[in-house]
Design a protein around this motif. Sequence first.
Motif, PDB file in Angstrom:
ATOM      1  N   THR A 115       0.852  -1.182   0.000  1.00 30.71           N
ATOM      2  CA  THR A 115       0.000   0.000   0.000  1.00 30.71           C
ATOM      3  C   THR A 115       0.893   1.239   0.000  1.00 30.71           C
TER       4      THR A 115
ATOM      5  N   VAL B 286      -8.038   5.138  -5.191  1.00 34.62           N
ATOM      6  CA  VAL B 286      -7.847   4.068  -4.213  1.00 34.62           C
ATOM      7  C   VAL B 286      -7.204   4.675  -2.978  1.00 34.62           C
TER       8      VAL B 286
ATOM      9  N   ILE C 246     -12.428   2.381  -2.624  1.00 35.21           N
ATOM     10  CA  ILE C 246     -12.327   3.294  -3.764  1.00 35.21           C
ATOM     11  C   ILE C 246     -13.316   4.451  -3.618  1.00 35.21           C
TER      12      ILE C 246
ATOM     13  N   VAL D 293      -3.305   5.892  -2.748  1.00 32.96           N
ATOM     14  CA  VAL D 293      -2.504   4.751  -3.194  1.00 32.96           C
ATOM     15  C   VAL D 293      -2.421   4.733  -4.711  1.00 32.96           C
TER      16      VAL D 293
ATOM     17  N   THR E 175      -7.631   5.029 -10.596  1.00 34.89           N
ATOM     18  CA  THR E 175      -8.124   4.082 -11.588  1.00 34.89           C
ATOM     19  C   THR E 175      -9.123   4.769 -12.505  1.00 34.89           C
TER      20      THR E 175
ATOM     21  N   ASN F 102      -9.080  -3.354 -10.636  1.00 34.41           N
ATOM     22  CA  ASN F 102      -9.249  -2.841  -9.286  1.00 34.41           C
ATOM     23  C   ASN F 102     -10.714  -2.578  -8.948  1.00 34.41           C
TER      24      ASN F 102
ATOM     25  N   TYR G 237      -1.223   1.685  -9.997  1.00 37.14           N
ATOM     26  CA  TYR G 237      -2.180   0.616 -10.307  1.00 37.14           C
ATOM     27  C   TYR G 237      -1.885  -0.668  -9.550  1.00 37.14           C
TER      28      TYR G 237
ATOM     29  N   SER H 113      -2.323  -0.376  -5.806  1.00 38.09           N
ATOM     30  CA  SER H 113      -3.754  -0.395  -5.489  1.00 38.09           C
ATOM     31  C   SER H 113      -4.284  -1.818  -5.491  1.00 38.09           C
TER      32      SER H 113
END
Length: 699
Positions: free
Chosen positions: A5, A40, A104, A150, A153, A435, A469, A472
């Motif tokens: 993370t 995220v 998210i 983090v 997306t 994700n 990415y 996450s």
Amino acid sequence: MYAQTLLLPHADVTVPMNVLNSSSNLGAVNPSQTYTFGIVLPSKNTSGLASFVQAVSQKGNAQYHQFLTKSQLQTQFGPDQNTLAQIQQNLTAAGFKTDISGQILNVTGTVGHINSLFDTQLTTYSNGKNGRFISPNSAITIPTWLQTAVGITGMVRSIPRPQVVTSKLCMQYASPSKMGPTPPGATASATSGPFHVTVQRITNGSRAPGEAVRYLVTATLHGKPDTNFLFATGLSGPYVGAGSFIMQYNNPASGQMVTDFTFSQQQNVSMALTVTDGTYTATVQLPTASFVGPATATTSVASLFGGGSGDIVAPWNPASNSVNTVFNAQKTVATEQSYVSQGKRPSIGVFTAGGIGDQGILNSSSFSIPESDEAQFASQFGLTPENFKVDYIGPDSEVDSSYGGIEGEMSLDLQMMETSAPGANIHIYSAGDFNEALNAVIADDDVSVFSISYGEGDLDLNSYYDPGYEASWDLLAQQANAEGITIVASAGDDGGYSGAQDINYGAPQSLAYSAQTSFPASSSYVTAIGGTEDSVTPNGTLSQAALWGGNLGQEIPKTTLLDFLSQQNMMGAGGISSVEPAPAYQKALNPGLTGRMVPDLSLPASVVTPGYFSYFDGSPSLSGGTSAGAPLFSGWVADLSLAYNKGLGNINPILYAASSIPGVYSKVAFGNNGAYSVNGTDNPVTGLGQPNTDKFLLN
């Protein structure tokens, strides 16, 4: 175990300009159009989550398999509330609406607002791989107050590649009198007017069961590459025993194709290949191929395809030459069936990049093919049909609805799950973003296993996808494991170069030609399934296994191998990630390992030896790819979860600890994927080997 993370490392994030430059710019997205992306958020206890996932996955630990409910997960390891509040406040001030879902934060605003926020311009592009897709047209700048996230997306809306391949019967039969003389050497050619065909055998030496002989076919018309040529009547010729199916890969722009085949009995054989460009037809005698090894299980063409003559290698199916039998999963499946008869069913989540109706209606035309294919498969083999439910439809990344492969992938996934977990409850998660789908799986907490038959090279993700990415994904995967959800993913079909197939679609050659592993299989919180070719004796036992693609990786130059992979040629993928660190369960066996080694296990992936019998759009076919092994293995894990009445979480520590138990895995005999070789132990080509399923699952 390590914490993934990670905070966003810098403000400027590079967009793959060389990808965009090789695509057609269709213009800026309308600034007034509404667009949604996701942020995220970090966990409120990042180190605690990593420690918990390690403990709950380690046999002998006091917390072993003491998984959390979704409420407990959110309370202990959900979003950091201070970070959430700060980000929401700034987004609201900038004119955005926000909605928190699990880990998210969904952010909705106009394209104009997004362009201003990230100092870029969302633009529509088109290329061969993605169809039409949306991407920023430049590097995006992340505001300082957003760098505590983090990852981000949904800024790039594209579709990851399904890892499935299907083949129709194209082996023909001919009498010896119709066969011409065998040409000398490893090349041959034929001419019909201005149409000229040259064939080069690119495999050397005798081929063992599980290895195919492979040829490169080049056609020219008036001395220039013929972009229209294709098989006319396939291959013909006399041979002993069962001939496999043909694998055919075309690269029209170069006027080339790659074709391979294999035979079950020892023999020397020269086949005749007939090709045409629509006007001219030429037949060329292929250089002789030599096969060694025992007889394999065979079945008649007529029994599978309703016509034709002769035998082929018997494909995997639940009735004859069953993978449940060969890989000793009979008890696992029988246990599941006893529960199904009592009205209890295993629950499996499956990822799809599309193919679901806007309202999640399974009977919509967009899903009718996979659903009817599974019903036909279940009826054919007397199995309890699956139950389907659409749990999630993410923001529509499928800008171009004509993108191919999705229906075929879903059909295969469902039929493989039906093979290993007949009658399961299937929960479908449709998204263009891994994700987003995994976040929904965690929020629902309805499945014991999440199966993914898609992937991209993990280095490619740094260019194709959104900032942070992989970090996450690993955060979300840890949360899924904490709930007891096992994630299974196909390891890929590009040998040691998981980006190689992308070079014809605008990917940077520097990435495509670099050894890399496939994501999300490369995540330490995912069980990665690689690919093999297998020889099964007539009495149904496994006689030999090889990497899917055999030894081709060490027989031909790297540049040639990469060219073939870029032409949709396929080979079981594997390697050592340069992005994901080596997890503790792998370092226990390989102390010097620095990166995550992929795959963990391997299962049959070849269409030719022997292939999976399946239906697509109501027609019988043979299918393969590592995307066949992922849903198959997911079904077995779901069976055991049903028997234990709980999920199993990250099973990788158990899999690697079991490697010291004799008979748990059958080692793969040989193979080289261009970057790594099978070495008789756990390796970055076939992993721990092929599973003796009942032995490691039921003990």
